[in-house]
Design a protein around this motif. Structure first.
Motif, PDB file in Angstrom:
ATOM      1  N   PHE B  66       0.812  -1.198  -0.165  1.00 39.32           N
ATOM      2  CA  PHE B  66      -0.034   0.063  -0.104  1.00 39.32           C
ATOM      3  C   PHE B  66       0.935   1.408  -0.070  1.00 39.32           C
ATOM      4  O   PHE B  66       0.588   2.569   0.360  1.00 39.32           O
ATOM      5  CB  PHE B  66      -0.850  -0.041   1.144  1.00 39.32           C
ATOM      6  N   GLU B  67       2.250   1.196  -0.650  1.00 40.77           N
ATOM      7  CA  GLU B  67       3.040   2.264  -0.586  1.00 40.77           C
ATOM      8  C   GLU B  67       2.899   3.152   0.709  1.00 40.77           C
ATOM      9  O   GLU B  67       3.026   4.416   0.442  1.00 40.77           O
ATOM     10  CB  GLU B  67       2.443   3.001  -1.724  1.00 40.77           C
ATOM     11  N   LYS B  68       3.153   2.314   1.797  1.00 37.46           N
ATOM     12  CA  LYS B  68       3.426   2.911   3.252  1.00 37.46           C
ATOM     13  C   LYS B  68       4.879   3.306   3.315  1.00 37.46           C
ATOM     14  O   LYS B  68       5.665   2.604   3.103  1.00 37.46           O
ATOM     15  CB  LYS B  68       2.574   2.396   4.369  1.00 37.46           C
ATOM     16  N   LYS B  69       4.885   4.315   4.553  1.00 34.54           N
ATOM     17  CA  LYS B  69       6.414   4.492   4.686  1.00 34.54           C
ATOM     18  C   LYS B  69       6.690   3.803   5.957  1.00 34.54           C
ATOM     19  O   LYS B  69       5.996   3.560   6.750  1.00 34.54           O
ATOM     20  CB  LYS B  69       6.771   5.958   4.938  1.00 34.54           C
ATOM     21  N   VAL B  70       8.056   3.643   6.190  1.00 33.80           N
ATOM     22  CA  VAL B  70       8.610   3.020   7.533  1.00 33.80           C
ATOM     23  C   VAL B  70       9.598   4.140   8.072  1.00 33.80           C
ATOM     24  O   VAL B  70      10.215   4.800   7.356  1.00 33.80           O
ATOM     25  CB  VAL B  70       9.251   1.638   7.293  1.00 33.80           C
ATOM     26  N   ALA B  71       9.725   3.446   9.331  1.00 36.51           N
ATOM     27  CA  ALA B  71      10.745   4.612  10.137  1.00 36.51           C
ATOM     28  C   ALA B  71      11.910   3.761  10.761  1.00 36.51           C
ATOM     29  O   ALA B  71      11.538   2.542  11.069  1.00 36.51           O
ATOM     30  CB  ALA B  71       9.929   5.173  11.245  1.00 36.51           C
ATOM     31  N   ILE B  72      13.079   4.209  10.461  1.00 40.30           N
ATOM     32  CA  ILE B  72      14.159   3.578  11.100  1.00 40.30           C
ATOM     33  C   ILE B  72      14.950   4.482  11.896  1.00 40.30           C
ATOM     34  O   ILE B  72      15.161   5.689  11.653  1.00 40.30           O
ATOM     35  CB  ILE B  72      15.074   3.051  10.015  1.00 40.30           C
ATOM     36  N   SER B  73      15.220   3.960  13.171  1.00 41.61           N
ATOM     37  CA  SER B  73      15.953   4.818  14.062  1.00 41.61           C
ATOM     38  C   SER B  73      17.287   4.034  14.398  1.00 41.61           C
ATOM     39  O   SER B  73      17.434   3.086  14.379  1.00 41.61           O
ATOM     40  CB  SER B  73      15.274   4.946  15.353  1.00 41.61           C
ATOM     41  N   ILE B  74      18.358   4.920  14.218  1.00 39.71           N
ATOM     42  CA  ILE B  74      19.918   4.460  14.570  1.00 39.71           C
ATOM     43  C   ILE B  74      20.517   5.049  15.959  1.00 39.71           C
ATOM     44  O   ILE B  74      20.496   6.397  15.961  1.00 39.71           O
ATOM     45  CB  ILE B  74      20.618   4.881  13.321  1.00 39.71           C
ATOM     46  N   LEU B  75      21.056   4.247  16.772  1.00 40.34           N
ATOM     47  CA  LEU B  75      21.706   5.069  17.734  1.00 40.34           C
ATOM     48  C   LEU B  75      23.278   4.330  18.004  1.00 40.34           C
ATOM     49  O   LEU B  75      23.385   3.279  18.222  1.00 40.34           O
ATOM     50  CB  LEU B  75      20.758   4.417  19.122  1.00 40.34           C
ATOM     51  N   SER B  76      24.135   5.193  17.875  1.00 44.19           N
ATOM     52  CA  SER B  76      25.487   4.745  17.954  1.00 44.19           C
ATOM     53  C   SER B  76      25.886   4.456  19.461  1.00 44.19           C
ATOM     54  O   SER B  76      25.129   4.969  20.377  1.00 44.19           O
ATOM     55  CB  SER B  76      26.407   5.678  17.296  1.00 44.19           C
ATOM     56  N   LYS B  77      26.944   4.179  19.629  1.00 43.28           N
ATOM     57  CA  LYS B  77      27.514   3.597  20.959  1.00 43.28           C
ATOM     58  C   LYS B  77      27.600   4.868  21.727  1.00 43.28           C
ATOM     59  O   LYS B  77      27.758   4.795  23.078  1.00 43.28           O
ATOM     60  CB  LYS B  77      28.879   2.755  20.907  1.00 43.28           C
ATOM     61  N   ASP B  78      28.042   6.066  21.113  1.00 37.81           N
ATOM     62  CA  ASP B  78      28.352   7.354  21.626  1.00 37.81           C
ATOM     63  C   ASP B  78      26.995   8.304  21.702  1.00 37.81           C
ATOM     64  O   ASP B  78      27.196   9.426  21.806  1.00 37.81           O
ATOM     65  CB  ASP B  78      29.665   7.979  21.186  1.00 37.81           C
ATOM     66  N   ARG B  79      25.945   7.420  21.460  1.00 38.52           N
ATOM     67  CA  ARG B  79      24.502   8.171  21.577  1.00 38.52           C
ATOM     68  C   ARG B  79      24.342   9.235  20.535  1.00 38.52           C
ATOM     69  O   ARG B  79      23.592  10.063  20.771  1.00 38.52           O
ATOM     70  CB  ARG B  79      24.348   8.667  23.084  1.00 38.52           C
ATOM     71  N   GLN B  80      24.877   9.042  19.404  1.00 38.92           N
ATOM     72  CA  GLN B  80      24.413   9.784  18.236  1.00 38.92           C
ATOM     73  C   GLN B  80      23.334   9.131  17.812  1.00 38.92           C
ATOM     74  O   GLN B  80      23.405   7.891  17.659  1.00 38.92           O
ATOM     75  CB  GLN B  80      25.489   9.814  17.146  1.00 38.92           C
ATOM     76  N   SER B  81      22.085   9.806  17.464  1.00 36.16           N
ATOM     77  CA  SER B  81      21.028   9.426  16.770  1.00 36.16           C
ATOM     78  C   SER B  81      20.618   9.800  15.556  1.00 36.16           C
ATOM     79  O   SER B  81      20.774  10.896  15.241  1.00 36.16           O
ATOM     80  CB  SER B  81      19.801   9.111  17.866  1.00 36.16           C
ATOM     81  N   PHE B  82      19.881   8.829  14.520  1.00 36.11           N
ATOM     82  CA  PHE B  82      19.525   9.287  13.192  1.00 36.11           C
ATOM     83  C   PHE B  82      18.184   8.519  13.069  1.00 36.11           C
ATOM     84  O   PHE B  82      17.776   7.546  13.389  1.00 36.11           O
ATOM     85  CB  PHE B  82      20.511   8.695  12.147  1.00 36.11           C
ATOM     86  N   HIS B  83      17.436   9.393  12.161  1.00 35.57           N
ATOM     87  CA  HIS B  83      15.983   9.084  11.855  1.00 35.57           C
ATOM     88  C   HIS B  83      15.970   8.914  10.393  1.00 35.57           C
ATOM     89  O   HIS B  83      16.236   9.876   9.599  1.00 35.57           O
ATOM     90  CB  HIS B  83      14.951  10.129  12.710  1.00 35.57           C
ATOM     91  N   ILE B  84      15.333   7.766   9.834  1.00 38.91           N
ATOM     92  CA  ILE B  84      15.147   7.640   8.314  1.00 38.91           C
ATOM     93  C   ILE B  84      13.779   7.391   8.018  1.00 38.91           C
ATOM     94  O   ILE B  84      13.411   6.671   8.879  1.00 38.91           O
ATOM     95  CB  ILE B  84      16.440   6.426   8.054  1.00 38.91           C
ATOM     96  N   VAL B  85      13.376   7.967   7.247  1.00 41.82           N
ATOM     97  CA  VAL B  85      11.994   7.605   6.832  1.00 41.82           C
ATOM     98  C   VAL B  85      12.325   6.903   5.299  1.00 41.82           C
ATOM     99  O   VAL B  85      12.882   7.568   4.360  1.00 41.82           O
ATOM    100  CB  VAL B  85      10.933   8.589   6.632  1.00 41.82           C
ATOM    101  N   GLY B  86      11.644   5.880   5.074  1.00 44.52           N
ATOM    102  CA  GLY B  86      11.900   5.007   3.995  1.00 44.52           C
ATOM    103  C   GLY B  86      10.756   4.475   3.181  1.00 44.52           C
ATOM    104  O   GLY B  86       9.584   4.209   3.954  1.00 44.52           O
ATOM    105  N   VAL B  87      10.745   3.728   2.219  1.00 43.90           N
ATOM    106  CA  VAL B  87       9.670   2.964   1.611  1.00 43.90           C
ATOM    107  C   VAL B  87      10.235   1.508   0.822  1.00 43.90           C
ATOM    108  O   VAL B  87      11.180   1.622   0.457  1.00 43.90           O
ATOM    109  CB  VAL B  87       9.382   3.811   0.055  1.00 43.90           C
TER     110      VAL B  87
END
Lengths: 424, 158
Positions: B66-87
């Motif tokens: 249904f062409e929905k998006k998903v979210a990905i969260s990344i947390l590094s060992k030194d607590r840098q975090s990233f947010h990715i939205v993808g299909v």
């Protein structure tokens, strides 16, 4: 060119059906229409076939077809599902409707209709390692065991004995006419060749998730179907030797409807997991007209009773039944309108599904050499409307229907919808 | 398609990084799952689903249909975090590459299965580390705060 050149004006298009049912995946609707209308391949798409890699015209999988065209056995869709598309022949000279075209654009294999790309695919089914090997008699192993991307498939009997009495074969089925046309004299092979092929097939890691047994009905025996039961049991016992004693193994038997004593033997004496006696037509009167052999030797109500009995023995979720969806509208005795057909068969579907039996609905194609070869099949809208209702009923009644899903088959695409059912 | 930068690529390759993916089912119920195998191949996010009955796989199937998006969260060992939205755009369940991956995963992880190889096209990538987000907020929305944080200190002390 299509038999009826005006067919597009008489029914909803792919896009219109996709818009009408926004809760059904567009990709599933397309798969249904691909099976309904068939497809052809451009030269560029054929050039993408590598016979060392891809499955093309596998011998063991051709009980429903005689075509020797150089085309893939099936397609790998981009959602990870499989499309069984070449297991039946399509009318080529005057098809009922224009087929889709498989083509290549920017090096990507795509599906085209009226010069418009409607989707892309991952590619063609790949050949298993054992297909390159031979049995001890020198025959290719794929004569005995066929495959789909995640399943092994053993067709035991290439001829169906409902055809012994003229006019009693199922009217949509080309298997027995194809057998006669092939000039074959052996309906089945020696057990040891199935064993040799299976032994090689299971060596390939990460490929197979199930083994399927099927074939034409065998009516002989002390009681009707006793010989068919024995033949399947012999093969299942042979396969069982590959697993721990007493262990059920991922397996499905698509066979005639056995009575309870036969079913109990099948369950107790083999490791079979899933039993699928295909009822084919969801209406007593139409069943008796379309499947006269099944009606005379077993009967519609008795066939259903045996399916329900099988649930008691094999357990809920381990019994399914196949239907040839659309055949209930064949002329002259089928339902005259799609609305009448929908009402009648979904009511009957609920009765069957409410017993915990999932419906594996195949899309009817008016296949060459079947009695119905010149018939017209229903609209895409009818198929989607009906499959959507089957899915609603399955969600209502069956908590654990994963055993006959897209991995195991790829033919009855309506069951693709089970891929998003809740965690089991 | 969003580009995943060198810094995030290095973080994704670090085995100590936490990587999770969130997707909703057909009823809109979200599910979050940690995926240690999540990595990048040719600018596309790839991960291996190693449970045959996993809920995240069901939800990703729903997303690709249904062409929905998903979210990905990344947390590094030194607590840098990233947010990715993808299909999700491709799911591989069979073939020589699938079998090779299956064998490699079993060699690395022991008795695991392989359900599917998922391919997700990133559409949005942003760093979510608190210090970075706070700096962004202060630059973009300087008055989006409680007023006491803006009042001259002498008035707060009275």
């Amino acid at each position: 060119m299509a038999r009826d050149k005006e067919w597009r004006k008489k029914e909803l298009s792919l896009k219109e059906v996709q818009e009408r049912y926004p809760d059904i995946p567009k990709s599933m609707i397309l798969k249904v229409d691909l099976q309904r209308r068939g497809l052809t391949y451009s030269d560029a798409a054929v050039a993408k076939i590598d016979p060392d890699i891809h499955l093309v015209n596998a011998a063991g999988a051709n009980r429903f077809r005689v075509s020797a065209d150089y085309v893939p056995d099936g397609l790998l869709m981009r959602d990870g599902s499989y499309l069984v598309i070449s297991n039946f022949d399509y009318e080529k000279k005057e098809p009922e409707r224009d087929p889709y075209l498989i083509d290549v654009v920017d090096d990507q294999i795509v599906i085209v209709d009226q010069d418009e790309v409607v989707d892309w695919i991952q590619g063609y089914w790949e050949k298993p390692d054992f297909y390159n090997q031979k049995a001890s008699n020198g025959e290719p192993l794929n004569t005995y065991v066929a495959c789909r991307p995640q399943r092994l498939e053993i067709t035991i009997n290439s001829y169906c004995h409902f055809w012994d009495t003229p006019g009693e074969g199922c009217k949509y089925c080309p298997m027995s006419p194809n057998y006669k046309l092939s000039g074959k004299t052996e309906e089945r092979y020696d057990l040891k060749y199935y064993q040799e092929a299976f032994a090689e097939a299971v060596k390939q890691k990460g490929r197979n998730t199930i083994v399927i047994l099927t074939g034409g009905s065998i009516l002989s025996g002390e009681e009707v179907l006793d010989d068919e039961l024995q033949v399947y049991m012999d093969v299942l016992k042979m396969i069982g030797e590959f697993f721990e004693p007493g262990q059920r193994f991922p397996s499905q038997l698509i066979a005639t409807a056995f009575h309870e004593r036969q079913l109990e033997r099948l369950y107790e004496e083999t490791g079979l997991m899933i039993y699928t006696p295909d009822i084919e037509v969801l209406n007593k009167e139409k069943f008796e007209w379309i499947c006269p052999g099944k009606a005379r030797h077993v009967g519609y109500e008795e066939w259903k009773r045996r399916i329900f009995k099988a649930v008691d023995i094999f357990g809920k979720g381990n019994v399914t039944t196949g239907v040839v969806l659309g055949v209930e509208q064949a002329t002259p005795n089928g339902f005259p309108t799609e609305d009448e057909a929908f009402r009648a068969i979904t009511e009957e579907a609920e009765h069957i599904i409410s017993h915990g039996v999932a419906l594996a609905a195949n899309i009817w194609r008016a296949t060459p050499r079947s009695a119905f070869q010149n018939q017209n099949t229903p609209s895409l809208d009818y198929y989607i409307r009906t499959l959507r209702e089957f899915d609603r009923l399955q969600r209502k009644y069956i908590s654990n229907p994963y055993t006959d899903d897209y991995r195991r088959c790829g033919a009855h695409v309506g069951l693709d919808l089970m891929r998003t059912y809740g965690e089991v | 398609m969003a580009v995943i930068g060198k810094e995030l690529l290095e973080i994704l390759e670090d085995p100590q990084t936490l990587k999770c993916i969130a997707a909703t089912d057909r009823d809109g119920i979200p599910h979050i799952s940690y995926k240690g195998t999540l990595h990048v191949e040719e600018d596309v996010i790839v991960f291996y689903d190693i449970l045959q009955s996993s809920q995240i796989n069901k939800n990703l199937v729903h997303a690709i249909w249904f062409e929905k998006k998903v979210a990905i969260s990344i947390l590094s060992k030194d607590r840098q975090s990233f947010h990715i939205v993808g299909v999700p755009f491709k799911c591989v369940t069979a073939g020589a590459y699938f079998e090779k991956t299956y064998e490699r995963l079993r060699a690395e992880k022991g008795d695991v299965d392989l359900n599917a190889i998922w391919y997700i096209r990133p559409e949005q990538v942003r760093e979510n580390t608190f210090s970075v987000r706070k700096a962004e907020e202060e630059q973009n929305y300087p008055v989006l705060k409680h007023i006491d944080r803006m009042i001259k200190p002498e008035f707060l002390e009275q």
